[in-house]
Design an enzyme around this catalytic site. Sequence first.
Site, PDB file in Angstrom:
ATOM      1  N   ASP A  11       0.874  -1.181   0.000  1.00 17.33           N
ATOM      2  CA  ASP A  11       0.000   0.000   0.000  1.00 17.33           C
ATOM      3  C   ASP A  11       0.907   1.226   0.000  1.00 17.33           C
ATOM      4  O   ASP A  11       1.724   1.396   0.919  1.00 17.33           O
ATOM      5  CB  ASP A  11      -0.886   0.016   1.248  1.00 17.33           C
ATOM      6  CG  ASP A  11      -1.923  -1.088   1.230  1.00 17.33           C
ATOM      7  OD1 ASP A  11      -2.526  -1.303   0.174  1.00 17.33           O
ATOM      8  OD2 ASP A  11      -2.128  -1.736   2.277  1.00 17.33           O
ATOM      9  N   ASP A 130     -13.562  -2.922  -1.977  1.00 15.92           N
ATOM     10  CA  ASP A 130     -13.471  -2.657  -0.542  1.00 15.92           C
ATOM     11  C   ASP A 130     -14.887  -2.778  -0.002  1.00 15.92           C
ATOM     12  O   ASP A 130     -15.796  -2.063  -0.443  1.00 15.92           O
ATOM     13  CB  ASP A 130     -12.917  -1.259  -0.270  1.00 15.92           C
ATOM     14  CG  ASP A 130     -11.503  -1.094  -0.814  1.00 15.92           C
ATOM     15  OD1 ASP A 130     -10.749  -2.086  -0.813  1.00 15.92           O
ATOM     16  OD2 ASP A 130     -11.159   0.028  -1.246  1.00 15.92           O
TER      17      ASP A 130
END
Length: 252
Positions: A11, A130
Amino acid sequence: MLTKRIIPCLDIKDGRTVKGTNFVDLRDAGDPVELGALYAQQGADELVFLDITATVEKRKTLAQLVNKIAHKINIPFTVGGGISSVEDVSVLLQNGADKISVNTAAFKRPALIRELEKDFGSQCVVLAIDTKKEEDDEWYVYLNGGRTKTEVRCVDWAKQAFDLGVGEILLTSMNHDGTKQGFAHDITSALSSTLPVPVIASGGGGTMQHFVDVFERGRADAALAASIFHFKEIGIADLKAYLSDHNVHVRR
């Protein structure tokens, strides 16, 4: 029998690898080029790079950084963050990505999936979802790095995206992200049993047994994790040995 894949995730924020809990409280986890090279050496099956603030900051993914990482690894490389056009994907593939991951832009304009599938093939197009389980026990899609709730159910969006040409789904449970309490087996299994494309489970991996569980109970095709690898809590070779010992078929 297809082998199950272990995938470290980078990330990226401001050019550095970061990791948080439930999508917040980010902390620095190291240099992404060094980490990518290390994971390739350790036997990771693939590597995922997510530029987590590209969409919110309304900018493109960091192509130069993608290029640097690609030159250090010899495993499949998926890149996501800020991708909203065929041109964006072309740039990333030219800089070493093998697959690309789309999320918010694809949700807002589903035709993007069809365009990418047409130009690059479904095997190149990964849909990142998500998702968060709400009080009504339904899993809903969230956008903009988990900041924006929609009223669309995760399973419904995944089915629509598959019909449009997505070749793989990267499913992140926001409820489990960074908690190290185990993966979300129910929604992972729901997608894996419904769709004929691979499902990558993400969010919650904290012990080696959690990976066994998500492959067996969640029926995942791959499992993605970040902090346990970044902070050397679990080694990839050790994890694969454990999985093999527990009758999970992995590439050694």
